[in-house]
Write a protein that holds these residues in place. Structure first.
Motif, mmCIF file in Angstrom:
data_model
loop_
_atom_site.group_PDB
_atom_site.id
_atom_site.type_symbol
_atom_site.label_atom_id
_atom_site.label_comp_id
_atom_site.label_asym_id
_atom_site.label_seq_id
_atom_site.Cartn_x
_atom_site.Cartn_y
_atom_site.Cartn_z
ATOM 1 N N GLU A 96 0.829 -1.198 0.000
ATOM 2 C CA GLU A 96 0.000 0.000 0.000
ATOM 3 C C GLU A 96 0.870 1.258 0.000
ATOM 4 O O GLU A 96 0.524 2.281 -0.584
ATOM 5 C CB GLU A 96 -0.915 -0.012 1.221
ATOM 6 C CG GLU A 96 -2.221 0.719 1.033
ATOM 7 C CD GLU A 96 -2.090 2.218 1.240
ATOM 8 O OE1 GLU A 96 -2.884 2.959 0.645
ATOM 9 O OE2 GLU A 96 -1.215 2.637 2.006
ATOM 10 N N LYS A 100 0.505 1.494 -4.648
ATOM 11 C CA LYS A 100 -0.926 1.788 -4.506
ATOM 12 C C LYS A 100 -1.716 1.523 -5.784
ATOM 13 O O LYS A 100 -2.914 1.266 -5.747
ATOM 14 C CB LYS A 100 -1.122 3.248 -4.081
ATOM 15 C CG LYS A 100 -0.799 3.515 -2.624
ATOM 16 C CD LYS A 100 -1.193 4.930 -2.238
ATOM 17 C CE LYS A 100 -0.920 5.181 -0.760
ATOM 18 N NZ LYS A 100 -1.327 6.533 -0.332
ATOM 19 N N ILE A 127 -6.754 0.615 5.417
ATOM 20 C CA ILE A 127 -6.234 0.229 4.107
ATOM 21 C C ILE A 127 -7.233 -0.672 3.397
ATOM 22 O O ILE A 127 -7.604 -0.445 2.249
ATOM 23 C CB ILE A 127 -4.875 -0.502 4.252
ATOM 24 C CG1 ILE A 127 -3.822 0.409 4.878
ATOM 25 C CG2 ILE A 127 -4.395 -0.991 2.867
ATOM 26 C CD1 ILE A 127 -2.503 -0.294 5.177
#
Length: 319
Positions: A96, A100, A127
């Motif tokens: 992440e 992304k 997330i």
């Protein structure tokens, strides 16, 4: 089969995993616990580490294990104690931060961790929830899109009610998804129920959701309709356990009753349809009490637990 996976090519691995789907869904709880042990999850972790199992195929396998686990309402002790759990948590956090744009991978990883385990690191919640809601927002009505939405919502519904979650993280998206389904019926029954279960569980910490749940999204009206439709799909006179679609309908009904128990416990105000809702539950109990012990007992538990909680609240008000 799992022990032999590493000897196949990536394409062959995926086919072999597909072949196990039916077997997984036919397992009873004892068989499931025996097969999906800490040893198996650690074996999968070793295969990923040694590059004998691609991450894509690992996710493909783990999502279906998690899917079966949720439908059995099981606690995954093997996964909880495995090295694989820590690998997935670490991967989600690292990916992440650095990748992304790799939405498919991150969504798959988030689905795996939430399907298999509901006591994950608190760092993962902000997330995972947006990725899964984004996947569920797909309004396509083809079978593949519906299956993906079902997995995403099953994963979201596995987030326990005691998890504190900011409303900004989910409120607009889940409201849009439920409203769209109410107009277009683009979700499977199980996906729609899971969307509601996810939202109802948020009531535990945020009572401001009551107005949206009760008035804007018409929870009681929708529940009455879904219970009636599911009741028509179940053979109330059956003499043996069932599998396949009918079993899935029973599971969806049980999960609606679970959501109702939370609703009756945490929601302080009810609509004019409440009496009709109670009548629907009574009808299900009367239909189930002969051959569907689990559903019948769930109806009783629903009334007993919610009545007890209400009584305690009334006593506190008097004091």
């Amino acid at each position: 089969m799992f022990n032999e996976l590493e000897s196949y090519s990536e394409t062959e691995q995926k086919q072999k995993i597909k072949e196990t789907y039916g077997l997984m869904e036919e397992m009873d709880e004892k068989e499931f616990d025996h097969v999906f042990s800490i040893g198996l999850y650690n074996k999968i972790d070793d295969m990923i580490e040694e590059k004998k199992l691609s991450m894509g195929n690992a996710i493909f396998l783990l999502k279906h294990i998690g899917y079966c686990k949720i439908l059995m309402n099981k606690w995954s002790y093997g996964f909880y104690h495995s090295e694989l759990k820590f690998r997935l948590e670490k991967m989600i956090i690292e990916k992440e931060k650095k990748e992304k744009n790799n939405v498919v991978l991150l969504t798959g990883l988030c689905e795996c961790i939430l399907l298999l385990y509901d006591e994950f690191s608190s760092e993962l919640l902000p997330i995972c929830v947006p990725y899964l809601l984004k996947a569920a927002l797909n309004k396509e009505e083809n079978e593949e899109a519906q299956k993906e939405a079902e997995l995403s919502f099953l994963a979201l519904s596995n987030i326990c009610a005691s998890r504190i979650m900011k409303k900004e993280l989910y409120s607009n998206e889940i409201t849009e998804i439920i409203e769209y389904h109410q107009e277009h019926y683009n979700l499977t029954r199980l996906a729609y129920q899971s969307a509601w279960l996810f939202l109802i569980c948020r009531l535990f910490y945020d009572r401001s959701l009551e107005d949206v749940i009760l008035n804007k999204l018409q929870f009681e009206r929708e529940t009455i309709r879904e219970l009636e439709e599911l009741s028509k799909c179940i053979d109330w006179k059956r003499e043996k356990d069932v599998r396949g679609k009918e079993k899935k309908e029973e599971i969806a009904l049980l999960r609606w009753l679970q959501a109702l128990e939370f609703y009756l416990t945490w929601c302080k105000s009810w609509s004019e349809e409440f009496v009709e809702l109670v009548g629907s539950i009574v009808k299900i109990y009367l239909a189930a009490k002969g051959n569907h012990k689990e559903i019948g007992e769930k109806c009783i538990d629903l009334f007993v637990n919610s009545t007890y909680i209400r009584a305690i609240e009334n006593v506190r008000k008097i004091k």
